[in-house]
Each structure stands twice: as structure tokens, then as C-alpha cells.
Design an enzyme around this catalytic site. Structure first.
Site, PDB file in Angstrom:
ATOM      1  CG  ASP A  64      -0.203  -0.179   2.535  1.00 33.04           C
ATOM      2  OD1 ASP A  64       1.030  -0.312   2.522  1.00 33.04           O
ATOM      3  OD2 ASP A  64      -0.867  -0.199   3.590  1.00 33.04           O
ATOM      4  CG  HIS A  65       3.438   2.435   2.993  1.00 31.21           C
ATOM      5  ND1 HIS A  65       2.473   1.652   3.541  1.00 31.21           N
ATOM      6  CD2 HIS A  65       3.757   3.340   3.941  1.00 31.21           C
ATOM      7  CE1 HIS A  65       2.213   2.066   4.781  1.00 31.21           C
ATOM      8  NE2 HIS A  65       2.979   3.092   5.037  1.00 31.21           N
ATOM      9  CG  ASP A 119       2.121   1.569   9.374  1.00 31.27           C
ATOM     10  OD1 ASP A 119       2.690   1.857   8.310  1.00 31.27           O
ATOM     11  OD2 ASP A 119       1.417   2.386  10.005  1.00 31.27           O
ATOM     12  NE  ARG A 379       3.068   9.690  12.339  1.00 27.72           N
ATOM     13  CZ  ARG A 379       3.307   8.392  12.350  1.00 27.72           C
ATOM     14  NH1 ARG A 379       3.752   7.802  11.268  1.00 27.72           N
ATOM     15  NH2 ARG A 379       3.133   7.693  13.440  1.00 27.72           N
ATOM     16  CB  SER A 536       7.279   6.282  10.693  1.00 29.38           C
ATOM     17  OG  SER A 536       7.938   5.121  10.288  1.00 29.38           O
ATOM     18  NE  ARG A 538       9.554   5.994   8.217  1.00 28.21           N
ATOM     19  CZ  ARG A 538       9.171   7.185   7.757  1.00 28.21           C
ATOM     20  NH1 ARG A 538      10.043   8.108   7.466  1.00 28.21           N
ATOM     21  NH2 ARG A 538       7.899   7.467   7.567  1.00 28.21           N
TER      22      ARG A 538
HETATM   23  C1  MIC Z   1       3.970   6.529   8.227  1.00 26.45           C
HETATM   24  O1  MIC Z   1       2.796   6.860   8.292  1.00 26.45           O
HETATM   25  O2  MIC Z   1       4.905   7.269   8.597  1.00 26.45           O
HETATM   26  C2  MIC Z   1       4.310   5.153   7.711  1.00 26.45           C
HETATM   27  C3  MIC Z   1       5.006   5.339   6.423  1.00 26.45           C
HETATM   28  O3  MIC Z   1       3.141   4.415   7.503  1.00 26.45           O
HETATM   29  C4  MIC Z   1       5.196   4.458   8.748  1.00 26.45           C
HETATM   30  C5  MIC Z   1       5.765   3.183   8.317  1.00 26.45           C
HETATM   31  C6  MIC Z   1       6.952   3.332   7.412  1.00 26.45           C
HETATM   32  O4  MIC Z   1       7.768   4.227   7.619  1.00 26.45           O
HETATM   33  O5  MIC Z   1       7.069   2.521   6.504  1.00 26.45           O
HETATM   34  C7  MIC Z   1       4.519   4.226  10.095  1.00 26.45           C
HETATM   35  O6  MIC Z   1       3.597   4.925  10.446  1.00 26.45           O
HETATM   36  O7  MIC Z   1       4.986   3.385  10.871  1.00 26.45           O
HETATM   37 FE1  SF4 Z   2      -0.089   4.950   5.013  1.00 26.37          FE
HETATM   38 FE2  SF4 Z   2       1.208   5.646   7.248  1.00 26.37          FE
HETATM   39 FE3  SF4 Z   2      -0.235   7.419   5.868  1.00 26.37          FE
HETATM   40 FE4  SF4 Z   2      -1.462   5.529   7.171  1.00 26.37          FE
HETATM   41  S1  SF4 Z   2      -0.211   7.145   8.059  1.00 26.37           S
HETATM   42  S2  SF4 Z   2      -1.912   6.202   5.093  1.00 26.37           S
HETATM   43  S3  SF4 Z   2      -0.072   3.817   6.925  1.00 26.37           S
HETATM   44  S4  SF4 Z   2       1.626   6.394   5.182  1.00 26.37           S
END
Ligand code: MIC
Ligand code: SF4
Length: 644
Positions: A64-65, A119, A379, A536, A538
Site C-alpha cells: 500500500d505504501h 506500522d 501527520r 513512524s 520504520r
Molecule cells: C507513516 O505513516 O509514517 C508510515 C510510512 O506508515 C510508517 C511506516 C513506514 O515508515 O514505513 C509508520 O507509520 O509506521
Molecule cells: Fe499509510 Fe502511514 Fe499514511 Fe497511514 S499514516 S496512510 S499507513 S503512510
């Protein structure tokens, strides 16, 4: 003993340890989820552990990313993920099927179960009465191999909801109100448990918006009871048999209680550059807007998009605004198509995107220089939109649509009667884009294109540390600062390449400087302020620094998921015993810790000698016993290999 809802679920999954806040607690993990940006590393690590098949009740791998596929890298990752899923017994949700948290809520989340996801927004499923926790990929790998997860037993904050939301006010405003109250700092180690008569006025997707953005509070997770509303939602998803009633025992003890009157909540907005900067929409009314983005795992349900469609019906998006709509899942897209909502959005001039994260993670739709962008996501960190100078504001779908029409921030309550959109009685159920694994995957060949690297290994903790302050940072450094996403996302499976971009937006020379110190045999030390590692999950924000020779973080405070990731990759997460010592250290200072390993072994303070200034700085490293063993072994992979 009378238990809170969260403690009930944790207790029914207890493997060892205790529910007493602060103590080590190991629970059984029923379900796991990964997404493609964290999943490749998680499965590489799972493979490195040598397990023949996942031991969980259900494991799902979502794509999905990274679906822009600008170059071969994303598609290589998808092929690897699909083949590895088939081999080890994991369901695979194909690209286009939707955002992991939305699809998981629709098709897999179950009241009373536990879910571990790589995530940070995994707590979305808490809207359906599960304990759902966001962690780094390596913790998910271990859960898939061993079926357990160890955490610090949380404190429980009860939020008693009363009243009912007024017209034009939505679940997004509720969680923004929570952020206004609790902020993004200082909530580590808590679970938020919602209760009270207001709960039954909120649908499951609304509850999920609230638990989703609980991640921004920095809590371990958030959870709602499982009641008749939950039952109706599961029935609409054809899963009524999975319903169980769940609530806290009367008289259960909480560590803190907050009252929240839903009727008093107003339309709210998080202003740049933190989800914790909350203002009233009414106070910003009239601010010109360049872009409006509706979607993400926070706000892209059927009801959210039908509300937007009703507001846009027969109207045209303001000429100065680019309106982007990304449905949360294929189910949502099909539903709005069948019920006529999609047609209204298209007719009004909305730009319809794939059912993915997209704009939320800066993967496309970067706004113009200095733009004001209103987003329904969770965010608004500086630069996350893909444009360094853009200002992102987080709002509800109602406030977003109001601005898309008027071209300025508009309090939706000024627009007359609010549209009435009911939750769906029956959702379109079509799981053909979720590939089930074969009963025996042992013959499946795992596809590894050139983008698929090796998971890097840490080394056991050194006896002493001789190093340098490689960078000194301020408060609220997010994992987006450490390991940027957007156009850099495609290197998630290639650590040496991704490491070139560490702290890119803060200090472009960091990566080459740190690599040079490392190559001279020096340990790199990061010095930071409050709430280091927000955002995140990550684990790349730990892996890449580890690759660059970072061995120690000295901060005023560290966020939960990132702290665990640091331990998992052998970086010592220390906090200043006296916060004022932070001011005494400077970038480039030469450092030494004579008794590095010994102090961690004994659980005593570290004494950081700043040789440049001639001072000693005491640092605290509070560790659970298991965390201590992981750090000493040089990270979780080494620890897991030793059979513990
Ligand atoms: C995000 O919203 O920052 C992400 C991308 O979904 C991350 C995960 C990632 O960095 O792959 C998260 O929220 O953990
Ligand atoms: Fe995707 Fe993270 Fe954004 Fe949710 S917050 S839509 S999981 S990138």
C-alpha cells in the site's frame, strides 16, 4: 480482580511477566500485519531466523505504501513479498486493494484478539476491540516465528465519553481534542481505553479514526469496547460470527481518568508542523488554501467519502485548489462507485487516486512551494508532503471539503445543514485481491530482484566506547527526519543506499561524515532533545544509523517504538540523568565511556566522558531484562539466533 478492557485482553494472552505497569510482559500474538515499506526487511529477518512457517493465527502482508513504481525497485519488492508470503503461510493483499489498516479493519480485525503490525498506525484495529500495537519489522518477524511479543506493561488512561457529536463535527475532531489535551509528548507507556455512554454514538470507522491517531499521542495503543455497534459493523462485513461482547469490569482501576463531552467538541485543526499544534478551525477561517488531500488510514472510510461527496454534489472545486481523493480501500472505492458518490466527486473536479497511502507519505502529490495543504491524514511533519516549504494542516473530511469548495479554511458549521450519511448496512465483500498461501509453501521459490539486499547484522556490545558527537539535534526529531520517506522510500530494501539519506533534511553531510568517523574506528553518538523518534515505526531509522556506526543515543526522552528499534539493532538508548547536561555537549566533541558493556550488564548509569570539554555526563539506560540481553547480544537477530 476487576480488570480494565485492555488488561482483560492482555491477561487472556499472558505468556509470562506481569500486568503491573513498568514490568516486563510477554503476550501471545494472534495476528500480524506488515506493509511493503517495512515488510521487506521484516520478511528478510524472518527468513534469517530459519522458521519454516508462521505460527500466528493470521498474518497478512499488505502492499500500500510504494505503489508509484518509479523504477524497478517497488515492483521488485512486491514480487519478493508475494513469493515470501506464499512460502511461509502469509496472506498477501495485492497493490490496489487498499491501505493496510483500513483493509485489516474491514476484513480481519477481531474483538478480543491481539495484533502486532510493522506500522505505527496498527492501533486502528483498536476501534474494533483488539489490542493492536505498532512495532518495528523485526518484532513482527519474531512474532511470526515465535508467536510472542514482549513489552513494558502499560498504564491505562480511561477516557469517559459522554454526549454526542454536533453537526459537522467528526471523530477526527475528537482525536485532535485528545491531542490538544495530552499533546504528542509524555504519553509513552500508556494505553488509552475509551468508555462511557458516548461510545455507542460512534460507528466503528469513527472509533478507528480515533484509535488510528492515538499513535500521535505516543501511546502504546488505544482500544474501544466491543458492543452492539461493533456487532453491526461485523455483520455488514459478513463476519458477525466473530463478534464477542467486551468491556471493562465495573469498578476496574485506572491509572488516570479523563472526561470528554462529545457535544462540546468543535471542528479542530493541527497546524504545521506537529499533530499536537491544535487550534479551532474557526480561528483560522479565511486562510487561503492551495491543496486539499482526502484519504489515508485515518479518514478514508465509506462514510467519510460519502460525506465529502454529498458536500461536493453539484458544485465545483475552487479554481485555486487541487483536490485529491484517495479511497482507503478497494471496498470503499467500489462502495462509493455503486452508490453514486464517486460520480459526484469526479463531477466536482476531484482528482481520484489509487487506494494507497500516496500523498500521506509524500509519494506523489507534492504541493507547490510554500503551499498551504489541508489533509485528512495524521501527520504534518515538516517536508513529509514532499515539499520542504509546504505547510500541512490536519483536518476532518468535512473541514477539508469545505476548504476545497471555498478556497480558504472554512468552519463547516457555517455551511447550513450537515449532510446525513449513514454507515453501510452491507459492505461489498470481495477478497479476490487477497491471495491465500498454499497449504504447503515449501517448494515456492522466493523472488529476489537486485533491490532486495541482506538484513545487516549488528555486533555484540563493545566493552568500551570511543567516539564522537556525530550530530546534535533539538526536540521532537521524528523518524521522517532520520530516514526520509517520499522519493527515498524505494530504497527500503537496500540499507547501504538508504543510509545515504539519514538526516538528509536536517544536515545533508551527516551520512558521509558518520561513515568517515565509522571507517576511522570511532563510534558515532547522536545527541537529541525531547521525544526523539516520534512518528513512524520504520526500523530503518535504527538500522541505517547502525550501518553508519551509531552506537549510542543520548536524548532527553525517547519514543516507545523507536526505542525498541534501537535496542533491536544494538544501539544503546540512553537519557540524560540531568537534562541540563544536554546543553554542555556539542557536535564534534570527542567522547569516551570506559565501562560501556559492564554498566549495561550491571544496570548502572553510563558515565559519558566528554574529552573535548573535560566533563563527565551521567546517562540512564532503563531496560527490561530481555532488552538488556538483546543489547548485549548486539540486537534481536543475534539474540533470537542464540535460541532465547
Ligand atoms: C507513516 O505513516 O509514517 C508510515 C510510512 O506508515 C510508517 C511506516 C513506514 O515508515 O514505513 C509508520 O507509520 O509506521
Ligand atoms: Fe499509510 Fe502511514 Fe499514511 Fe497511514 S499514516 S496512510 S499507513 S503512510
Amino acid at each position: 480482580m476487576k480488570l480494565t478492557l485492555a488488561r482483560k485482553i492482555l491477561n487472556s494472552h499472558l505468556v509470562s511477566g506481569s500486568l503491573t505497569p513498568g514490568e516486563e510482559l510477554t503476550i501471545r500474538v494472534d495476528q500480524t500485519l506488515t506493509q511493503d515499506a517495512t515488510g521487506t526487511m521484516a520478511y528478510l529477518q524472518f527468513e534469517a531466523m530459519g522458521s519454516p512457517r508462521v505460527v500466528t493465527e493470521l498474518s497478512v502482508s499488505y502492499v500500500d505504501h510504494n505503489t508509484l513504481q518509479d523504477g524497478f525497485e517497488n515492483a521488485d519488492d512486491h514480487a519478493y513479498l508475494q513469493s515470501v508470503a506464499a512460502k511461509y503461510g502469509i496472506r498477501f493483499s495485492r497493490a490496489g486493494n487498499g491501505i493496510c489498516h483500513q483493509v485489516h479493519l474491514e476484513r480481519f480485525a477481531r474483538p478480543g484478539r491481539t495484533l502486532l503490525g510493522s506500522d505505527s498506525h496498527t492501533p486502528t484495529a483498536g476501534g474494533l476491540g483488539m489490542i493492536a500495537i505498532g512495532v518495528g519489522g523485526l518484532d513482527v518477524a519474531v512474532a511470526m516465528a515465535k508467536g510472542t511479543f514482549t513489552l513494558t506493561a502499560p498504564r491505562i488512561i480511561r477516557v469517559v465519553l459522554t454526549g454526542k457529536l454536533g453537526p459537522w463535527v467528526s471523530a477526527k475532531d475528537v482525536i485532535l481534542e485528545m491531542l490538544r489535551h495530552l499533546s504528542t509528548k509524555g504519553n509513552v507507556g500508556n494505553i488509552v481505553e475509551y468508555s462511557g455512554p458516548g461510545v455507542k454514538t460512534l460507528s466503528v470507522p469513527e472509533r478507528a479514526t480515533i484509535t488510528n491517531m492515538g499513535a500521535e499521542l505516543g501511546v502504546t495503543t488505544s482500544v474501544f469496547p466491543s458492543d452492539r455497534v461493533t456487532k453491526k459493523f461485523l455483520a455488514a462485513e459478513g463476519r458477525e460470527d466473530q463478534w464477542v461482547e467486551l468491556k471493562a469490569d465495573a469498578g476496574a482501576k485506572y491509572d488516570r481518568t479523563i472526561q470528554l463531552d462529545l457535544a462540546a467538541v468543535e471542528p479542530l485543526v493541527a497546524t504545521p508542523h506537529s499533530p499536537g499544534n491544535v487550534s479551532r478551525v474557526a480561528d483560522l477561517a479565511g486562510t487561503p488554501v492551495d491543496q486539499v488531500c482526502i484519504g489515508s488510514c485515518t479518514n478514508s472510510s465509506y462514510a467519510d467519502l460519502m460525506t465529502v461527496a454529498a458536500m461536493l454534489d453539484g458544485k465545483t472545486v475552487s479554481p485555486g485548489v487541487s483536490l485529491v481523493v484517495a479511497p482507503g480501500s478497494r471496498q470503499v472505492l467500489q462502495m462509493i462507485a455503486e452508490s453514486g458518490g464517486l460520480q459526484k466527486l469526479i463531477a466536482a473536479g476531484a482528482r481520484i487516486m489509487e487506494c494507497t497511502c500516496g500523498f500521506c507519505i509524500g509519494n506523489g502529490q507534492a504541493p507547490r512551494t510554500n503551499a498551504t495543504s489541508l489533509r485528512t491524514s495524521n501527520r504534518n511533519f515538516e517536508g513529509r508532503s514532499g515539499t520542504a516549504s509546504a505547510k500541512a494542516y490536519l483536518v476532518s473530511p468535512q473541514t477539508a471539503a469545505a476548504a476545497a469548495l471555498s478556497g480558504v479554511i472554512t468552519d463547516p458549521r457555517t455551511l447550513g445543514a450537515a449532510p446525513v450519511v449513514r454507515s453501510a448496512r452491507k459492505y461489498v465483500i470481495d477478497d479476490r485481491m487477497i491471495v491465500a498461501p498454499p497449504a504447503d509453501g515449501s517448494k515456492v521459490e522466493v523472488l529476489r530482484g537486485p533491490n532486495i539486499g541482506e538484513p545487516p547484522k549488528a555486533r555484540a556490545l563493545d566493552a568500551s566506547l570511543a567516539g564522537v558527537v556525530a550530530i546534535k539535534l533539538g526536540d521532537k526529531i521524528t523518524t521522517d527526519h532520520i530516514s526520509p520517506a517520499g522519493s527515498r522510500l524505494k530504497y527500503r530494501s537496500n540499507i547501504p543506499k538508504y543510509a545515504e539519506f539519514v538526516f538528509e533534511g536536517v544536515d545533508k553531510t551527516f551520512s558521509s561524515r558518520a561513515a568517515a568517523y565509522r571507517d576511522k574506528g570511532l563510534a558515532n553518538v547522536i545527541v537529541a532533545g525531547l521525544s526523539y523518534g516520534q512518528g513512524s515505526s520504520r526500523e530503518h531509522a535504527a538500522i541505517c544509523p547502525m550501518f553508519l556506526g551509531v552506537r549510542l543515543l543520548a536524548a532527553k526522552s525517547i519514543e516507545r517504538i523507536h526505542r525498541s528499534n534501537l535496542i533491536n539493532f544494538g544501539i544503546v538508548p540512553a537519557v540524560f540523568a540531568n537534562e541540563t547536561d544536554y546543553d554542555k555537549l556539542a557536535a564534534g566533541d570527542e567522547l569516551e565511556i570506559a565501562d560501556f558493556r559492564g554498566a549495561i550488564e550491571r544496570g548502572t548509569s553510563l558515565v559519558l566522558r566528554d574529552k573535548t570539554r573535560g566533563i563527565d555526563v551521567p546517562l540512564k539506560v532503563d531496560l527490561l531484562d530481555k532488552e538488556r540481553a538483546i543489547l548485549l547480544a548486539g540486537g534481536m537477530l543475534n539474540f533470537a539466533r542464540t535460541g532465547r
